[in-house]
Structures are given as structure tokens and as C-alpha cells.
Design an enzyme around this catalytic site. Structure first.
Site, PDB file in Angstrom:
ATOM      1  N   SER A 216     -13.202   7.055  -7.580  1.00 24.74           N
ATOM      2  CA  SER A 216     -12.921   8.486  -7.695  1.00 24.74           C
ATOM      3  C   SER A 216     -12.776   9.119  -6.331  1.00 24.74           C
ATOM      4  CB  SER A 216     -14.042   9.193  -8.467  1.00 24.74           C
ATOM      5  OG  SER A 216     -14.191   8.660  -9.775  1.00 24.74           O
ATOM      6  N   SER A 254     -10.315   6.265 -12.374  1.00 21.45           N
ATOM      7  CA  SER A 254     -10.610   7.095 -11.204  1.00 21.45           C
ATOM      8  C   SER A 254     -10.634   8.569 -11.596  1.00 21.45           C
ATOM      9  CB  SER A 254      -9.545   6.862 -10.122  1.00 21.45           C
ATOM     10  OG  SER A 254      -9.869   7.545  -8.936  1.00 21.45           O
ATOM     11  N   ASP A 256     -10.083  11.862 -10.089  1.00 17.74           N
ATOM     12  CA  ASP A 256      -9.505  12.469  -8.886  1.00 17.74           C
ATOM     13  C   ASP A 256      -9.331  13.966  -9.094  1.00 17.74           C
ATOM     14  OD1 ASP A 256      -9.264   9.865  -7.832  1.00 17.74           O
ATOM     15  OD2 ASP A 256      -7.373   9.585  -8.893  1.00 17.74           O
TER      16      ASP A 256
END
Length: 319
Positions: A216, A254, A256
Site C-alpha cells: 500500500s 494494494s 493506494d
């Protein structure tokens, strides 16, 4: 053992815009950063607090989501109302909720009349190098980060919320940078913890993949330009785009996120004037991401796992 150095000290200059005096998010007047670091006994974690002056009166803000695999507390109200009303805190995944509760206590102690507050707390998963299930962050750690917030250049690398993070096959952490954009400044602070192939000014630097839980990136963007929430949302999206410039593969696991806020409450910018701020945020986030890596140290943590710092000699040879 190599000494942590910022990307510019290694001869890497990102973009063409001038930096602020500190080349940090704290170049934006009224923005302070404090951090608490926890190491030892299988732990590498902490708290990073971004504290803008005047947050209690609400500041224009927006959130952009590259991939929503994360625990970013407070986003729906920011999206609905277009403001933040608390500092922004970063930590490890399973400590997110304890950090939010401690932030509330800190705020309530300072506003005896408050009956509703929207804490904004983000995270990345530092479980590769830290015993994340112990959830070691206490109220004292959170309050120490908030109380120590300073307008100095923040520490980078293995500090605060970046103590146990990894990115692009190397040890990573906290990074920051800034740019001058016309009459104002744009600054970024990142918590790097994502996968991909490290790319420095277009040159790939291969590394052995790190088998880490969670990939992340949290990006906080501050500006003193008079942008409204919608325009700040456009800035935040470009902040996420900058991850691709350093080699992110934007993996499906992830989380983000980018949060952008302005310290100026009265909007006064036209969309046609955003070319400069767009360039400023892209350059500052790219450089902050590189700083998060070049300022990190090789770290051995939970279950004797090790994440190695990116070799500086390899980066110097790119010049």
C-alpha cells in the site's frame, strides 16, 4: 553501512520546478509533522502525524482512491463535505482503530464543546517487519506524535509510520518533498509500502521480491494555493499517478490513497491555472517516494526477516 541520504544528495533531480527551502511538506506554511517510532522485541512500527494549523475550523480537502484495499478512516465525510477537521495520522494496519480513538481523545481534551469529530487515519501493512497482531500503538504514542509536531523538515526513512514498511523490493518508509508552484507551494509526505520494480528517472533497479503482507501507499499533499475540494481531488489523483513513475505495479492487494488539503479556506483558482500545481504535485510525490527509499536503513525485524536498503552506489551510477 551506508549513510541514509536524500535523492538529491545522490545526484537525482526530479523534474524542473524549484523546491521549497526544506524540500518537505512543512514548506507549506502552517503544516507541522510529528512522529513516534517503536522498535525492538519484534516491533518496527509507529505513528506519523500531519498537523495543519487551523484544522479545527475545517480546511478544504479531498481524497483520491487508486485502489481501495485499505483502512482509511474518515473518508466518507471528507468526500461529502470537502473538508478535514482533524490532523491526519498514519500508522500500521491493525493499529489504525486505536490511533483514531487516541486522536479523538487528544482532540476532545482541547475542545470541551465538541460533540462530533471526523478523525482521518490511514495505514499501510508493516507486518513483514513488525508483529502487527500485537497492535502496540498506545494513546501515549499517538499523543506524543501530535504534541511533538514541528515545522522542521520531518525525519525520513525508518521512522514513525514508515518504521516497518517496504517498497519496490527494498526497505522504505517515510519520505517528503515540495515544489514551488507559481504564487504558492505544494508539499507531499508519503508512507511507502508497495510492490513493483524500482525505477529512478526511468532507469529500473531490480531487487529480490519481498514476500510481505499487504502492499500500500499513503500520500498526504498540502498546499497553500486557494484550491477548492474539487480541485484538490484532481491534485490527489495526480499524486497517485506519480507512483507509476517510480515503478509501482498497482497490485490488486494494494491500498493506494492520497489526501490533499489546502491551508487557504477561500477558493480563488481557475481550473485553467492548474497546470503548475499538477506538475508540482507529481514531482514532489515522485521525489518523496524516492526519499522514502534512499533514507531507509537495512532492517531486521519480526521473525528475523530482513529488508535491505537500496544500494546508493547503484543510484549514483545512474547520473
Amino acid at each position: 553501512m551506508q549513510i541514509p541520504r536524500r535523492a538529491r544528495e545522490l545526484g537525482i533531480t526530479v523534474g524542473t520546478l524549484p523546491t521549497g527551502p526544506l524540500n518537505a511538506i512543512t514548506d507549506v506554511a502552517g503544516v507541522r509533522v510529528g512522529q513516534t517510532t517503536i522498535t525492538g522485541d519484534g516491533l518496527n512500527t509507529g505513528v506519523t502525524a500531519i498537523v495543519p494549523d487551523g484544522y479545527a475550523g475545517t480546511l478544504p480537502a479531498a481524497v483520491a482512491v487508486g485502489n481501495g484495499y485499505g483502512k482509511l478512516i474518515g473518508t466518507t465525510q471528507v468526500e461529502e463535505l470537502g473538508v478535514i477537521e482533524t490532523p491526519i495520522l498514519l500508522t500500521g494496519t491493525l493499529s489504525t482503530f486505536r490511533v483514531a480513538d487516541a486522536l479523538l481523545s487528544w482532540l476532545l481534551d482541547r475542545d470541551l464543546r465538541a460533540t462530533s469529530l471526523n478523525p482521518v487515519v490511514g495505514e499501510t501493512n508493516d507486518g513483514h517487519l513488525s508483529d502487527i497482531r500485537r497492535r502496540p500503538i498506545s494513546a501515549a504514542h499517538v499523543h506524543a506524535a501530535l504534541d511533538s509536531a514541528s515545522s522542521d523538515r520531518p525525519e525520513e526513512g525508518c521512522v514513525g509510520a514508515g518504521t516497518g514498511t517496504t517498497a519496490l523490493g527494498f526497505k522504505a518508509g517515510i519520505g517528503t518533498a515540495s515544489r514551488v508552484a507559481g504564487p504558492g507551494r505544494v508539499g507531499a509526505l508519503v508512507q511507502s509500502n508497495f510492490s513493483g520494480l524500482l525505477t529512478v528517472l526511468g532507469a529500473p533497479i531490480p531487487a529480490e521480491p519481498i514476500d510481505a503482507d499487504g502492499n500500500s501507499c499513503m500520500i498526504v499533499v498540502a498546499t497553500d494555493l486557494p484550491l477548492d475540494s474539487r480541485q484538490l481531488g484532481r491534485l490527489a489523483r495526480r499524486a497517485i499517478f506519480a507512483m507509476g513513475r517510480v515503478g509501482s505495479d498497482f497490485a490488486p492487494g494494494s491500498g493506494d490513497y492520497a489526501i490533499a488539503f489546502s491551508t487557504t479556506r477561500t477558493p480563488g483558482y481557475q481550473d485553467r491555472e492548474l497546470r503548475g500545481p499538477f506538475q508540482a504535485v507529481t514531482e514532489s510525490v515522485e521525489e518523496a517516494l524516492l526519499n522514502s527509499l534512499t533514507m531507509a536503513r537495512t532492517t531486521t525485524g519480526f521473525q528475523d526477516r530482513t529488508a535491505h536498503a537500496v544500494p546508493h552506489d547503484v543510484i549514483r551510477n545512474l547520473r
